[in-house]
Design an enzyme around this catalytic site. Sequence first.
Site, short mmCIF file in Angstrom:
data_model
loop_
_atom_site.label_atom_id
_atom_site.label_comp_id
_atom_site.label_asym_id
_atom_site.label_seq_id
_atom_site.Cartn_x
_atom_site.Cartn_y
_atom_site.Cartn_z
N ALA A 12 0.32 -1.30 0.71
CA ALA A 12 0.14 0.31 -0.20
C ALA A 12 0.91 1.01 -0.21
CB ALA A 12 -0.75 -0.26 1.07
N GLY A 16 1.20 1.07 -5.04
CA GLY A 16 0.15 -0.08 -4.63
C GLY A 16 -1.25 1.13 -5.17
N ARG A 91 13.26 2.35 -5.24
CA ARG A 91 15.23 2.82 -5.90
C ARG A 91 15.06 4.04 -4.73
NH1 ARG A 91 16.51 3.09 -12.39
NH2 ARG A 91 14.48 2.97 -12.13
N ARG A 97 18.21 -1.14 -10.86
CA ARG A 97 16.66 -1.89 -10.44
C ARG A 97 17.78 -3.58 -10.19
NH1 ARG A 97 15.11 0.19 -14.97
NH2 ARG A 97 12.35 1.50 -14.82
N ASN A 104 14.14 -7.51 -1.93
CA ASN A 104 13.11 -7.60 -2.95
C ASN A 104 12.70 -9.12 -3.22
OD1 ASN A 104 12.43 -5.09 -2.55
ND2 ASN A 104 12.60 -4.06 -4.20
N ASN A 129 10.23 -4.51 -8.55
CA ASN A 129 11.91 -4.70 -9.36
C ASN A 129 12.78 -5.36 -8.14
OD1 ASN A 129 11.55 -3.10 -11.88
ND2 ASN A 129 11.00 -0.90 -10.05
N ARG A 160 6.03 6.22 -21.71
CA ARG A 160 7.06 7.13 -21.55
C ARG A 160 7.31 7.25 -22.53
NH1 ARG A 160 10.31 3.63 -16.03
NH2 ARG A 160 8.54 5.48 -14.41
N HIS A 184 12.84 -4.49 -18.01
CA HIS A 184 13.01 -3.63 -18.03
C HIS A 184 13.92 -2.89 -16.88
CE1 HIS A 184 10.25 -0.34 -16.01
NE2 HIS A 184 10.40 -1.00 -14.64
#
Length: 318
Positions: A12, A16, A91, A97, A104, A129, A160, A184
């Site tokens: 959240a 999120g 980040r 990343r 993560n 990531n 983007r 990515h």
Amino acid sequence: MSRSGKVTVVGAGFYGSTTAQRLAEYDIFDEVVLTDVVDGKAEGLALDLNQSRSVEGFETRVVGSTTGPDGSGYDAIEGSDIVVITAGLPRKPGMSRMDLIETNAKIMRSVAENVAQYAPDAVVINVANPLDEMTALAQLVTGFPKNRIMGQAGMLDSARFTHFVAEKLEVPVGAVRTLTLGSHGETMVPVPSACTVNGQPLTDLLSITEIEELVDRTRKGGAEVVALLKTGSAYYAPSAAAARMAKAVIEDSGAIMPVCAWVAGEHGIDGVYLGVEAEVGREGVRRIVETGLTSEELAGLVEAAEAVRAKQADVVDL
């Protein structure tokens, strides 16, 4: 309006919570569940979102749940049709990343185990990531069919790229179509041959040098936002991309979109999660769309596949 299904957003934070807001405001789900490890955060945000329903005109109900390391609180996600995983550290300026991979990976393992237990039939959209590696880890841990696990990358990177092209040419973003594939990250593969402005090839409007400058800025698009914010990372564009993927799933739309998906022979590449165009529906990825690529673009895609393959192998032991 007809509403159906249940979607969960794990995490959240700004990413999120904004994703949950977009999903709720679509008004196509019966329920949006938002979870977080910070006590009361998800519940507070859910209450706030619910109180906006009369203003924004949506009926989708938002539920918040605090989750613990013992799996407590995850019962709220039971029966979810879709789970969007945003949990993980963002980040900081100067970080890549890949700098996030060990931390993560631990978070992803915990989340994926609980998703497998409480939402065994869900389509999982990963946004944590490093994207390609965490998507692969989510599949390994859940054991779900590979088509039901995908990552959000190309949707964001293409958005983007589209913005940068529209800004450069001073045209509406709706006039621009762009495409990015690959990873990515540094081996992202923007596809100029598939890019158009009002149906006209981008290569007719910009020089190769100008296109390369926009491509480079696209590759560094996330880092540019991080550097400006100084704390935190992008969430408006990423949440828009993730929410649109979830919308394609619940509506079984068959939309063609660039996502991180399992590639099994397409483009001559096999056995790796990679950014490709795919047809998306209720079962997740219906099929990979083999976009026509120039020899140079295909070479870039193959290079990206080999780069992420090595890293995806590493996450098995993290």
